[in-house]
Scaffold this motif. Sequence first.
Motif, short mmCIF file in Angstrom:
data_model
loop_
_atom_site.label_atom_id
_atom_site.label_comp_id
_atom_site.label_asym_id
_atom_site.label_seq_id
_atom_site.Cartn_x
_atom_site.Cartn_y
_atom_site.Cartn_z
N HIS A 200 0.82 -1.21 0.00
CA HIS A 200 0.00 0.00 0.00
C HIS A 200 0.86 1.27 0.00
O HIS A 200 0.47 2.29 -0.57
CB HIS A 200 -0.92 -0.02 1.23
N CYS B 175 -3.68 10.67 -18.28
CA CYS B 175 -4.37 9.61 -19.05
C CYS B 175 -4.49 9.93 -20.53
O CYS B 175 -4.93 9.09 -21.31
CB CYS B 175 -5.76 9.35 -18.46
N GLY C 147 -9.76 11.81 -10.56
CA GLY C 147 -9.22 10.50 -10.21
C GLY C 147 -7.77 10.34 -10.62
O GLY C 147 -6.96 9.75 -9.88
N CYS C 148 -7.41 10.87 -11.77
CA CYS C 148 -6.02 10.76 -12.25
C CYS C 148 -5.06 11.49 -11.32
O CYS C 148 -4.02 10.94 -10.93
CB CYS C 148 -5.91 11.31 -13.67
N GLN D 161 -5.52 12.43 -8.17
CA GLN D 161 -5.49 11.86 -6.84
C GLN D 161 -4.59 10.62 -6.79
O GLN D 161 -3.82 10.44 -5.84
CB GLN D 161 -6.90 11.52 -6.38
N ARG D 162 -4.69 9.77 -7.80
CA ARG D 162 -3.80 8.60 -7.85
C ARG D 162 -2.35 9.02 -8.03
O ARG D 162 -1.43 8.41 -7.48
CB ARG D 162 -4.23 7.67 -8.97
N TRP D 163 -2.13 10.08 -8.82
CA TRP D 163 -0.77 10.58 -9.03
C TRP D 163 -0.19 11.11 -7.72
O TRP D 163 0.97 10.85 -7.40
CB TRP D 163 -0.80 11.67 -10.09
N ASP E 99 -0.88 10.23 -4.77
CA ASP E 99 -0.57 9.16 -3.83
C ASP E 99 0.85 8.65 -4.03
O ASP E 99 1.41 8.00 -3.14
CB ASP E 99 -1.56 7.99 -4.01
#
Length: 311
Positions: free
Chosen positions: A46, A264, A289-290, A292-294, A296
Amino acid sequence: MESPSADDSGVSFSPLVYNNKVVNYTLMVTFISFLQVLLLIRQMEHSSTQYGAAKVSILMIGQQAIMDAYLCFLHLTGVTLRESLFNAFATAAFSKFVVVSIFEKRYLLAIWEANRPLSHELSVFYSRYYGILLGGLLLIYEFHHYLKTIFLLMSSFWVPQIITNVIRDSRKPLHPHYILGITVTRLAIPLYIFGCPNNFMRIEPDKRWCVCLTVFIGFQAVILLLQHYLGSRLFIPHQILPEKYCYCRRFDQDTRHAMDCVICMIAIDLSQGTNDCMVTPCDHFFHSGCLQRWMDIKLECPTCRRTLPPA
């Protein structure tokens, strides 16, 4: 620990019954250690990136590693009780040794290096770790009459992570399965020692203390889960919080630099407002979403590499 004999209440165990109790206990410890290894692997996956590891409190993992080291020492002393119990206690001690030396220490090093990317002074890390370990052993030996209080203090291992989340406004540093699993497995041994009647250690059960310990650790876990799902600073009054950048702020469409999300490579639809769009301080647009994932993985703009504030 004591060898098989009658206790103050007159309760005595035959050698066979005593051996069975010890074997059942060591099997429980071995199974718990196996579960903790699986949970640690899940948590390490994680937070596999440098930014993800930096969000984890090194004090939290270090406190758990020291607890497991003490349990390893405790089970090593158990091999002196009876020769027939050597394999049982040795197995329990080895399982805890694997948790500490292979997984927790490795994770500690990853967190240490993530917070100090330009420092390679591992001697400082090891000196602090073993210094705290030996100092704690001396304190436990000196104040062994207050064993229950020591257990309560050592059971506050989630507190450093809670404080770290508030200070850094960390976003989901721990996996929920890790929080729940570690909370349950950390309760098993102390609840056996102080809650199981006629346990092989002959410690008188204290149900009130067991309830207090369960509530104490459970309360910490609940706070961590609330921080995971509702935000790290949800219980801090907004009046005393520093101003936080809003990635969903209003924007002038004439000032946007691009219509495509560079993460993306799909066009961004701005006709529906800012619900599916996030704007960085440097006025670059991305899908929510893109980005936020980046973030992380790393806190920098995918377009211009400028440092980004936490979301």
